[in-house]
Motif scaffolding. Structure first.
Motif, PDB file in Angstrom:
ATOM      1  N   ARG A 190     -17.169  20.887 -11.199  1.00 39.36           N
ATOM      2  CA  ARG A 190     -16.315  20.980 -12.397  1.00 39.36           C
ATOM      3  C   ARG A 190     -16.864  22.044 -13.350  1.00 39.36           C
ATOM      4  N   LYS A 246     -13.786  26.627  -5.786  1.00 38.24           N
ATOM      5  CA  LYS A 246     -13.436  27.023  -4.425  1.00 38.24           C
ATOM      6  C   LYS A 246     -14.607  27.734  -3.728  1.00 38.24           C
ATOM      7  N   ASN A 260      -1.800  30.959  -6.193  1.00 38.27           N
ATOM      8  CA  ASN A 260      -1.374  29.621  -5.816  1.00 38.27           C
ATOM      9  C   ASN A 260      -0.014  29.384  -6.481  1.00 38.27           C
ATOM     10  N   TYR A 310      -3.753  29.696   1.149  1.00 37.72           N
ATOM     11  CA  TYR A 310      -2.364  29.282   1.357  1.00 37.72           C
ATOM     12  C   TYR A 310      -1.506  30.326   2.072  1.00 37.72           C
ATOM     13  N   TYR A 365       0.901  33.611 -18.169  1.00 40.09           N
ATOM     14  CA  TYR A 365      -0.089  33.027 -17.257  1.00 40.09           C
ATOM     15  C   TYR A 365       0.084  33.651 -15.875  1.00 40.09           C
ATOM     16  N   ASP A 403      -5.982  33.765 -14.331  1.00 41.21           N
ATOM     17  CA  ASP A 403      -6.686  32.678 -13.649  1.00 41.21           C
ATOM     18  C   ASP A 403      -7.132  33.203 -12.282  1.00 41.21           C
ATOM     19  N   GLY A 434     -14.245  23.081 -15.309  1.00 39.13           N
ATOM     20  CA  GLY A 434     -13.191  23.471 -14.367  1.00 39.13           C
ATOM     21  C   GLY A 434     -12.232  24.468 -14.990  1.00 39.13           C
ATOM     22  N   GLY A 435     -11.634  25.282 -14.122  1.00 30.84           N
ATOM     23  CA  GLY A 435     -10.688  26.296 -14.610  1.00 30.84           C
ATOM     24  C   GLY A 435      -9.476  25.669 -15.286  1.00 30.84           C
ATOM     25  N   PRO A 492      -9.416  31.866  -9.427  1.00 31.11           N
ATOM     26  CA  PRO A 492     -10.346  31.009  -8.681  1.00 31.11           C
ATOM     27  C   PRO A 492     -10.571  31.415  -7.218  1.00 31.11           C
ATOM     28  N   TYR A 493      -9.792  32.393  -6.714  1.00 33.43           N
ATOM     29  CA  TYR A 493      -9.793  32.633  -5.259  1.00 33.43           C
ATOM     30  C   TYR A 493     -10.311  34.004  -4.809  1.00 33.43           C
ATOM     31  N   TYR A 507       1.401  28.121 -10.492  1.00 36.70           N
ATOM     32  CA  TYR A 507       0.526  26.965 -10.267  1.00 36.70           C
ATOM     33  C   TYR A 507       1.124  25.738 -10.970  1.00 36.70           C
TER      34      TYR A 507
HETATM   35  C1  LIG Z   1      -4.571  28.661  -9.647  1.00 39.48           C
HETATM   36  C2  LIG Z   1      -5.473  27.518  -9.933  1.00 39.48           C
HETATM   37  N1  LIG Z   1      -5.976  27.381 -11.162  1.00 39.48           N
HETATM   38  C3  LIG Z   1      -6.806  26.363 -11.458  1.00 39.48           C
HETATM   39  C4  LIG Z   1      -7.147  25.427 -10.508  1.00 39.48           C
HETATM   40  C5  LIG Z   1      -8.041  24.286 -10.921  1.00 39.48           C
HETATM   41  O1  LIG Z   1      -9.328  24.568 -10.551  1.00 39.48           O
HETATM   42  P1  LIG Z   1     -10.594  23.859 -11.148  1.00 39.48           P
HETATM   43  O2  LIG Z   1     -11.116  22.964 -10.080  1.00 39.48           O
HETATM   44  O3  LIG Z   1     -11.528  25.001 -11.460  1.00 39.48           O
HETATM   45  O4  LIG Z   1     -10.212  23.101 -12.377  1.00 39.48           O
HETATM   46  C6  LIG Z   1      -6.648  25.524  -9.206  1.00 39.48           C
HETATM   47  C7  LIG Z   1      -6.978  24.534  -8.190  1.00 39.48           C
HETATM   48  O5  LIG Z   1      -6.449  24.454  -7.125  1.00 39.48           O
HETATM   49  C8  LIG Z   1      -5.793  26.605  -8.910  1.00 39.48           C
HETATM   50  O6  LIG Z   1      -5.270  26.775  -7.694  1.00 39.48           O
END
Ligand SMILES: Cc1ncc(COP(=O)(O)O)c(C=O)c1O
Length: 390
Positions: free
Chosen positions: A244, A237, A176, A325, A169, A204, A101-102, A206-207, A127
């Motif tokens: 994970r 996502k 988010n 969001y 960061y 980061d 997971g990130g 993820p989106y 975040y």
């Molecule tokens: C900005 C950000 N980073 C990391 C994560 C965590 O993601 P992961 O499921 O890859 O651990 C999220 C999850 O909502 C997120 O919004």
């Protein structure tokens, strides 16, 4: 007996969002508080198909044994294609490590670099879990002023000079909580300023594939001249959170350090998950994204339409071009933290934005997730919130 918690963890509280989820478990509540992908976008059939013959296809050792801490060769090979195609980033094997997971990447960045009292610069708001992780490693998160176009560059430079941070960061694409996307110019300048002072960046991302409109913007990593950017891509996502699986891309020296961090955290990421993601990237991802993006866009459109219809005009927001969001604020100083429980009692939940600010400000802000409710629930829930605040 009395449990004596370590000094390090004593002041770390559970995530406010997790507590809110517990409250919402009571059921019957329309929730815009979470950040989960819509259940109907999770690729149930494809994953079922992949799992059915995974062990017979790859053999028991590939599927069920411990794996290299860096990650599975099969997945890393797929990532060498995925990263340039979807993220505009070229990565060789020595530049990558698979993560569980990130979020694990954020943790490893702190575990690797943050000493007690060190400053980590973050967007303001940022975040929420990053704030919790920085605190766990006894660092201090300091917010850099930001708006929908990116970071305030003068403030960034000033805060670098004042705090000599360990890293910055950022979530530059469909962030988010704000849903905002930095301009390409802003990203380039961030890369230049941090390079000038030799400050690392944790980017980061993820989106970015969940885009409804506009063109892809190059990542900060694309402007990285001195290898100070650590880049995270997650599959939570765009495939499923339960995988994970994520990948960190960075200079081999940092990847080596993440490898050491990972050895003591979880040894390696799940072999089965890594194989499922590798198969999915090879055969399903592009088709899957074509299917899910219109679903999210329709929900975004519905939320924006309903906010315009039901919220008072003192609520200011920008329609996000992607992600999950809508972020907004009342320009008349309302306390959305205080109002939260009243609104939950009406059967609907937003997420108070104050949780995302390192200094606890932002009481007049809220985050609304549009991915998980149905179109009808979005109308019903936004109407209820709008009427409460009117
Ligand atoms: C900005 C950000 N980073 C990391 C994560 C965590 O993601 P992961 O499921 O890859 O651990 C999220 C999850 O909502 C997120 O919004």
């Amino acid at each position: 007996m009395e449990y004596e918690i370590s000094d390090k963890l004593k002041s770390v509280h559970g995530s406010a969002i997790r507590e809110i989820f517990e409250l919402l478990k009571k059921g019957g509540i329309i929730s815009f508080a979470g950040g989960m992908p819509a259940t109907l976008t999770l690729p149930a059939k494809q994953i079922d198909g992949i799992l059915q013959n995974l062990v017979s296809k790859y053999g028991v050792v590939e599927c069920l044994q411990y794996e290299s801490t860096f990650g599975k060769a099969l997945l890393l090979e797929q990532l060498k294609k995925f990263l340039p195609e979807y993220k505009g980033i070229n990565a060789e094997l020595q530049n990558m490590i698979i993560l569980s997971g990130g979020q694990q990447g954020i943790e490893f960045m702190c575990k690797t670099f943050v000493n007690k009292g060190d400053v980590v610069l973050v967007e303001n708001p940022t975040y929420l879990s990053t704030l919790q992780i920085v605190q766990t490693y006894e660092g201090k998160a300091v917010g850099v002023n930001s708006n929908n176009d990116g970071l305030d560059l003068a403030d960034l430079e000033e805060k670098i000079k004042t705090h000599k941070p360990k890293f910055l960061y950022v979530v530059p694409t469909f962030g988010n909580p704000t849903g905002g996307t930095y301009t390409a110019e802003n990203r380039q300048k961030i890369a230049e300023i941090t390079a000038k002072y030799e400050v690392m960046i944790l980017e980061d991302d993820p989106y970015s594939e969940i885009r409804f409109e506009g063109k892809a913007v190059p990542s900060v990593k694309c402007f990285d001249k001195i290898e100070n950017v650590v880049y995270l891509a997650s599959f939570s996502k765009i495939i499923a959170p339960a995988m994970r699986i994520a990948v960190a891309v960075a200079n081999p020296a940092i990847i080596g350090r993440f490898n050491i961090s990972k050895q003591s955290t979880d040894v390696c990421s799940s072999s089965i998950s890594q194989l499922v993601v590798a198969e999915f990237l090879k055969n399903n991802l592009s088709e899957h994204l074509k299917n899910i993006i219109p679903i999210y866009k329709e929900k975004r459109d519905q939320m924006v339409k309903c906010i315009d219809k039901y919220f008072p005009k003192s609520f200011k927001y920008q329609s996000p071009h992607g992600g999950l969001y809508v972020w907004g604020y009342f320009d008349d100083d309302r306390d959305l933290l205080a109002a939260f429980k009243d609104v939950v009692n009406l059967g609907v939940a937003y997420l108070p934005g104050a949780h995302f600010f390192p200094d606890g400000s932002g009481k007049n802000t809220m985050r609304l997730n549009f991915s998980n409710a149905t179109l009808e629930q979005i109308e019903q829930g936004i109407k209820a919130i709008g009427e409460y605040f009117s």
